[in-house]
Design a protein around this motif. Structure first.
Motif, PDB file in Angstrom:
ATOM      1  N   ALA A 192      -4.130   7.055   4.901  1.00 43.38           N
ATOM      2  CA  ALA A 192      -3.436   7.877   3.913  1.00 43.38           C
ATOM      3  C   ALA A 192      -4.373   8.268   2.784  1.00 43.38           C
ATOM      4  N   LEU A 193      -5.213   7.334   2.366  1.00 45.44           N
ATOM      5  CA  LEU A 193      -6.171   7.623   1.300  1.00 45.44           C
ATOM      6  C   LEU A 193      -7.184   8.669   1.742  1.00 45.44           C
ATOM      7  N   SER A 194      -7.696   8.541   2.954  1.00 48.02           N
ATOM      8  CA  SER A 194      -8.682   9.496   3.471  1.00 48.02           C
ATOM      9  C   SER A 194      -8.108  10.900   3.583  1.00 48.02           C
ATOM     10  N   PHE A 252       1.065  10.802  -0.817  1.00 48.03           N
ATOM     11  CA  PHE A 252       1.728  12.067  -0.487  1.00 48.03           C
ATOM     12  C   PHE A 252       1.169  13.233  -1.297  1.00 48.03           C
ATOM     13  N   GLU A 253       0.124  12.981  -2.044  1.00 48.62           N
ATOM     14  CA  GLU A 253      -0.350  13.942  -3.043  1.00 48.62           C
ATOM     15  C   GLU A 253      -0.687  15.307  -2.461  1.00 48.62           C
ATOM     16  N   ASN A 258       7.298   5.474  -7.051  1.00 44.64           N
ATOM     17  CA  ASN A 258       6.811   4.273  -6.367  1.00 44.64           C
ATOM     18  C   ASN A 258       6.021   4.616  -5.107  1.00 44.64           C
ATOM     19  N   SER A 259       5.435   5.807  -5.091  1.00 41.65           N
ATOM     20  CA  SER A 259       4.781   6.302  -3.872  1.00 41.65           C
ATOM     21  C   SER A 259       3.624   5.423  -3.428  1.00 41.65           C
ATOM     22  N   ASN A 260       2.900   4.838  -4.386  1.00 41.86           N
ATOM     23  CA  ASN A 260       1.718   4.043  -4.056  1.00 41.86           C
ATOM     24  C   ASN A 260       2.026   2.912  -3.081  1.00 41.86           C
ATOM     25  N   SER A 261       3.203   2.311  -3.210  1.00 37.80           N
ATOM     26  CA  SER A 261       3.535   1.160  -2.368  1.00 37.80           C
ATOM     27  C   SER A 261       3.860   1.552  -0.930  1.00 37.80           C
ATOM     28  N   ALA A 317       2.969   5.412   5.184  1.00 33.99           N
ATOM     29  CA  ALA A 317       2.513   6.805   5.246  1.00 33.99           C
ATOM     30  C   ALA A 317       1.291   6.941   6.136  1.00 33.99           C
ATOM     31  N   GLY A 318       0.314   6.066   5.948  1.00 36.81           N
ATOM     32  CA  GLY A 318      -0.929   6.164   6.716  1.00 36.81           C
ATOM     33  C   GLY A 318      -0.702   6.005   8.198  1.00 36.81           C
TER      34      GLY A 318
END
Length: 308
Positions: free
Chosen positions: A175-177, A275-276, A293-296, A301-302
């Protein structure tokens, strides 16, 4: 895959189940649902019987699909990283895949003699020698086979096609990538926190290069443990200037925790939003899980984003 198809990612800890539902089309992903359900009682994966784990998870899943009826047929699942054993060791890159698996299985038996290594499902990431290591190494993870059987049974019970299973931190990294092009360029560090465990994962040009799991007794130990790994024991050995970015995700990551961590480590950790860069159903603007609370939800997501 059809032109437009819904798919979901699930992740779970010992106390909650999370879901991210996507529409995947030729134009890309659209986020349709972001939600979580707490378990009726915390789970102990080391001691609880599979029947209990199944029942608790099923009740949480039922709660989620009652709130928003299921509109997907395939699912991928991120497993909590306390289910995994991990090693970072040299390896012989001339070995064939199956020979490597057996070599890693033997190494696990040496490092973790109390584990039945024949029951481990092994995943590994090959790291060719580079500017950080002058020999070939591999990040190797092993998870009990019974949990793979468990997720297959869970999906079969709920008429779902299981696509992928992964470690929660490695799923989060996807998700980060996807949302941050920086991940494909330099050296980055991501920290994943869940319960009494934290994981530090270094990526170099989009590929894992070093990983460390740390047990913690409570939240007060998080920032000092990360500081010590960065400054003393860990991969960087205090050379923080070579980092191109640092990110943090997981359960209950507050802004005050991030500020304290930044002050203690003198590194600017970013609490990222998985989700950015994606389009989303406008209805989600009223969903606090999505907006606040999207970070959690980075693991769910990933793993949902994974296509191969």
């Amino acid at each position: 895959m059809t032109q437009t198809e819904n798919q979901a990612g699930l992740s779970f800890t010992n106390f909650k189940l999370k879901i991210v539902e996507l529409t995947n089309s030729e134009s890309g992903f659209t986020v349709e649902n972001v939600d979580e359900a707490y378990f009726g009682e915390p789970l102990d994966f080391a001691k609880d019987k599979e029947t209990k784990i199944f029942s608790v998870m099923q009740n949480a899943y039922n709660e989620l699909i009652i709130k928003k009826p299921k509109n997907f047929s395939s699912v991928s699942i991120a497993l909590p990283f306390e289910l995994f054993q991990i090693m970072h060791i040299p390896y012989d890159n001339s070995l064939l895949h199956q020979d490597l698996i057996e070599e890693f299985r033997w190494e696990f038996s040496v490092v973790y003699p109390f584990i039945d290594t024949k029951d481990l499902v092994i995943q590994y990431f090959e790291i060719e020698k580079n500017s950080f290591y002058d020999y070939n190494t591999a990040i190797t993870l092993g998870a009990p086979r019974r949990f793979l059987r468990f997720v297959y049974g869970f999906c079969e019970k709920n008429d779902l096609t299981l696509k992928f299973v992964d470690n929660s931190h490695f799923a989060s990294e996807r998700a980060l990538s996807l949302n941050n092009p920086l991940m494909l360029k330099g050296l980055t560090l991501s920290v994943y926190i869940s319960g009494k465990y934290l994981s530090l994962l270094y990526m170099f040009r989009g590929k894992p290069i070093h990983c460390k799991f740390v047990n913690i007794a409570d939240a007060s130990q998080i920032a000092p443990a990360i500081r010590d790994e960065i400054n003393v024991h860990g991969f960087l050995k205090g050379n923080k200037e070579i980092l191109d970015g640092a990110f943090i995700t997981g359960d209950d990551i507050s802004d005050s925790m991030v500020r304290s961590l930044n002050e203690l480590t003198e590194i600017d950790f970013v609490k990222f939003n998985p989700f950015e860069s994606l389009s989303f159903n406008p209805e989600l603007s009223k969903n606090r899980n999505f907006s606040d609370n999207s970070n959690s939800f980075s693991s769910a997501a990933g793993i949902a984003y994974r296509l191969a």
